[in-house]
Design an enzyme around this catalytic site. Structure first.
Site, PDB file in Angstrom:
ATOM      1  N   TYR A  87      -2.572  -0.928  10.326  1.00 53.78           N
ATOM      2  CA  TYR A  87      -2.603  -1.182   8.879  1.00 53.78           C
ATOM      3  C   TYR A  87      -1.307  -0.726   8.197  1.00 53.78           C
ATOM      4  O   TYR A  87      -0.674  -1.499   7.467  1.00 53.78           O
ATOM      5  CB  TYR A  87      -3.814  -0.466   8.265  1.00 53.78           C
ATOM      6  CG  TYR A  87      -3.950  -0.665   6.778  1.00 53.78           C
ATOM      7  CD1 TYR A  87      -4.614  -1.789   6.276  1.00 53.78           C
ATOM      8  CD2 TYR A  87      -3.423   0.243   5.868  1.00 53.78           C
ATOM      9  CE1 TYR A  87      -4.738  -1.983   4.907  1.00 53.78           C
ATOM     10  CE2 TYR A  87      -3.538   0.053   4.507  1.00 53.78           C
ATOM     11  CZ  TYR A  87      -4.206  -1.059   4.027  1.00 53.78           C
ATOM     12  OH  TYR A  87      -4.312  -1.250   2.680  1.00 53.78           O
ATOM     13  N   SER A 114       0.868  -1.180   0.000  1.00 51.50           N
ATOM     14  CA  SER A 114       0.000   0.000   0.000  1.00 51.50           C
ATOM     15  C   SER A 114       0.903   1.228   0.000  1.00 51.50           C
ATOM     16  O   SER A 114       2.052   1.151   0.460  1.00 51.50           O
ATOM     17  CB  SER A 114      -0.861  -0.002   1.269  1.00 51.50           C
ATOM     18  OG  SER A 114      -1.346   1.294   1.558  1.00 51.50           O
TER      19      SER A 114
HETATM   20  N1  LIG Z   1      -8.793  -0.536  -1.790  1.00 54.23           N
HETATM   21  C1  LIG Z   1      -7.695   0.197  -1.685  1.00 54.23           C
HETATM   22  O1  LIG Z   1      -7.697   1.410  -1.964  1.00 54.23           O
HETATM   23  C2  LIG Z   1      -6.395  -0.439  -1.262  1.00 54.23           C
HETATM   24  C3  LIG Z   1      -5.246   0.368  -1.278  1.00 54.23           C
HETATM   25  C4  LIG Z   1      -4.017  -0.214  -0.929  1.00 54.23           C
HETATM   26  C5  LIG Z   1      -3.959  -1.546  -0.554  1.00 54.23           C
HETATM   27  N2  LIG Z   1      -5.111  -2.282  -0.536  1.00 54.23           N
HETATM   28  C6  LIG Z   1      -4.960  -3.692  -0.160  1.00 54.23           C
HETATM   29  O2  LIG Z   1      -5.465  -4.485  -1.211  1.00 54.23           O
HETATM   30  C7  LIG Z   1      -5.878  -5.755  -0.682  1.00 54.23           C
HETATM   31  C8  LIG Z   1      -7.285  -6.037  -1.154  1.00 54.23           C
HETATM   32  O3  LIG Z   1      -8.126  -5.025  -0.635  1.00 54.23           O
HETATM   33  P1  LIG Z   1      -9.513  -4.608  -1.303  1.00 54.23           P
HETATM   34  O4  LIG Z   1      -9.560  -3.144  -1.258  1.00 54.23           O
HETATM   35  O5  LIG Z   1      -9.714  -5.318  -2.575  1.00 54.23           O
HETATM   36  O6  LIG Z   1     -10.503  -5.113  -0.150  1.00 54.23           O
HETATM   37  P2  LIG Z   1     -11.704  -6.151  -0.140  1.00 54.23           P
HETATM   38  O7  LIG Z   1     -12.231  -6.111   1.248  1.00 54.23           O
HETATM   39  O8  LIG Z   1     -12.621  -5.881  -1.275  1.00 54.23           O
HETATM   40  O9  LIG Z   1     -10.976  -7.560  -0.416  1.00 54.23           O
HETATM   41  C9  LIG Z   1     -10.278  -8.249   0.555  1.00 54.23           C
HETATM   42  C10 LIG Z   1     -10.660  -9.715   0.478  1.00 54.23           C
HETATM   43  O10 LIG Z   1      -9.871 -10.433   1.437  1.00 54.23           O
HETATM   44  C11 LIG Z   1     -10.696 -11.394   2.043  1.00 54.23           C
HETATM   45  N3  LIG Z   1     -10.131 -11.760   3.353  1.00 54.23           N
HETATM   46  C12 LIG Z   1     -10.138 -10.997   4.479  1.00 54.23           C
HETATM   47  N4  LIG Z   1      -9.587 -11.692   5.484  1.00 54.23           N
HETATM   48  C13 LIG Z   1      -9.220 -12.901   4.988  1.00 54.23           C
HETATM   49  C14 LIG Z   1      -8.597 -14.049   5.544  1.00 54.23           C
HETATM   50  N5  LIG Z   1      -8.250 -14.099   6.840  1.00 54.23           N
HETATM   51  N6  LIG Z   1      -8.381 -15.121   4.739  1.00 54.23           N
HETATM   52  C15 LIG Z   1      -8.729 -15.087   3.437  1.00 54.23           C
HETATM   53  N7  LIG Z   1      -9.336 -14.024   2.853  1.00 54.23           N
HETATM   54  C16 LIG Z   1      -9.560 -12.948   3.626  1.00 54.23           C
HETATM   55  C17 LIG Z   1     -12.058 -10.711   2.162  1.00 54.23           C
HETATM   56  O11 LIG Z   1     -13.099 -11.654   2.345  1.00 54.23           O
HETATM   57  C18 LIG Z   1     -12.126  -9.956   0.827  1.00 54.23           C
HETATM   58  O12 LIG Z   1     -12.760 -10.727  -0.186  1.00 54.23           O
HETATM   59  C19 LIG Z   1      -5.730  -5.632   0.831  1.00 54.23           C
HETATM   60  O13 LIG Z   1      -4.498  -6.219   1.221  1.00 54.23           O
HETATM   61  C20 LIG Z   1      -5.705  -4.137   1.066  1.00 54.23           C
HETATM   62  O14 LIG Z   1      -5.019  -3.796   2.232  1.00 54.23           O
HETATM   63  C21 LIG Z   1      -6.316  -1.760  -0.885  1.00 54.23           C
END
Ligand SMILES: NC(=O)c1ccc[n+]([C@@H]2O[C@H](COP(=O)([O-])OP(=O)(O)OC[C@H]3O[C@@H](n4cnc5c(N)ncnc54)[C@H](O)[C@@H]3O)[C@@H](O)[C@H]2O)c1
Length: 263
Positions: free
Chosen positions: A152, A140
């Site tokens: 985080y 991130s």
């Molecule tokens: N959305 C953003 O702007 C953003 C920015 C930087 C980083 N991220 C990172 O991207 C990744 C995906 O995030 P996203 O925004 O798509 O969120 P999201 O919540 O849509 O997707 C995350 C997925 O992980 C699954 N998950 C959670 N805990 C779990 C576990 N213990 N075992 C297996 N699966 C699990 C959830 O069920 C979900 O489907 C994350 O690591 C997040 O920190 C997101």
């Protein structure tokens, strides 16, 4: 098929049932990878897999035994795991650290740090034995910039560093490990926060050089590149996919990123 980078090889996407993971799974499937969607949400996992003709593997990345078993079953039923996108993660509400329960810190670290490590080691061990494979970890922009997300952001700094450590460890075994660091991605939870007024879209895009958020598929295409043979000499890096947020956000002290001249 857009391109056949995958050539039928198996790619596992953790957290693949939503947001960035789901979009990446779709890009990988379009590029010829045999995709396995892993997620703790069993129903969403089945639905996301069915939508792109992928295999579903519902498990919790914090559970080492479940992860090991799931990977062994994938190898037996689908084929050798040649790519892993270690992406499952939780975002944090963002309270003051002195008011936040330690349990919240533990929960975020368990998924975002320990869970990523478990996925990488379980898949990496299989790849090392065969002498080939590729891993991408989701970091991130908060890995390198402070944020009022006191579990985080440190968890993301740790996994970006983990990518470099594992890359150095496994490079001679033919396994590449990299991180991608998304900026603000237009995923349903972030869009809901903007809709509800918790986050201000103008402030989010104001610091972005490109003046916009990132689409999930843009992260997906970057992950696909890093897993592809086109990135065969790239390992141990952290690649931001942030619409220029790291480049532009500091310009707030100069009145913000300027509009294009002539605009
Ligand atoms: N959305 C953003 O702007 C953003 C920015 C930087 C980083 N991220 C990172 O991207 C990744 C995906 O995030 P996203 O925004 O798509 O969120 P999201 O919540 O849509 O997707 C995350 C997925 O992980 C699954 N998950 C959670 N805990 C779990 C576990 N213990 N075992 C297996 N699966 C699990 C959830 O069920 C979900 O489907 C994350 O690591 C997040 O920190 C997101």
């Amino acid at each position: 098929m857009e391109r056949d980078e995958g050539r039928g090889r198996v790619a596992v996407v953790t957290g693949g049932a939503g947001g960035i993971g789901q979009a990446t799974a779709q890009v990988l499937a379009e590029r010829g990878w045999r995709v396995v969607i892993a997620d703790i949400d069993a129903q969403a996992c089945q639905d996301a897999a069915a939508a792109i003709g992928a295999r579903a593997a519902p498990f919790d990345v914090t559970d080492e035994a479940a992860t090991r078993t799931a990977f062994a079953e994938i190898e037996a039923d689908v084929g050798p795991i040649e790519a892993l996108f270690a992406n499952a993660g939780l975002i944090q509400p963002g309270g003051r650290p002195e008011d936040s329960p330690l349990a919240e810190f533990d929960r975020i670290m368990a998924v975002n740090l320990r869970g990523v490590y478990v996925s990488c080691v379980c898949a990496g061990a299989l790849m090392v034995r065969r002498g080939r494979g590729g891993i991408v970890i989701t970091g991130s922009v908060t890995a390198t910039r402070s944020a009022p997300l006191h579990a985080y952001a440190p968890s993301k700094a740790a996994v970006v560093h983990m990518a470099a450590c594992l890359a150095a460890e496994w490079g001679r075994a033919g396994v590449r490990v990299n991180a991608v660091s998304p900026g603000y991605v237009a995923t349903p939870p972030i869009l809901a926060n903007i809709e509800s007024g918790k986050r201000d879209l103008r402030l989010i895009v104001g610091g972005s050089a490109l003046g916009r958020m990132v689409e999930s598929a843009e992260v997906g295409r970057t992950v696909a590149f890093l897993l592809s043979d086109d990135a065969s000499a790239i390992t141990g890096i952290n690649l931001p996919v942030d619409a220029g947020w790291l480049a532009g956000s500091h310009l707030t002290t100069y009145g913000g990123v300027r509009e294009a001249s002539g605009a």
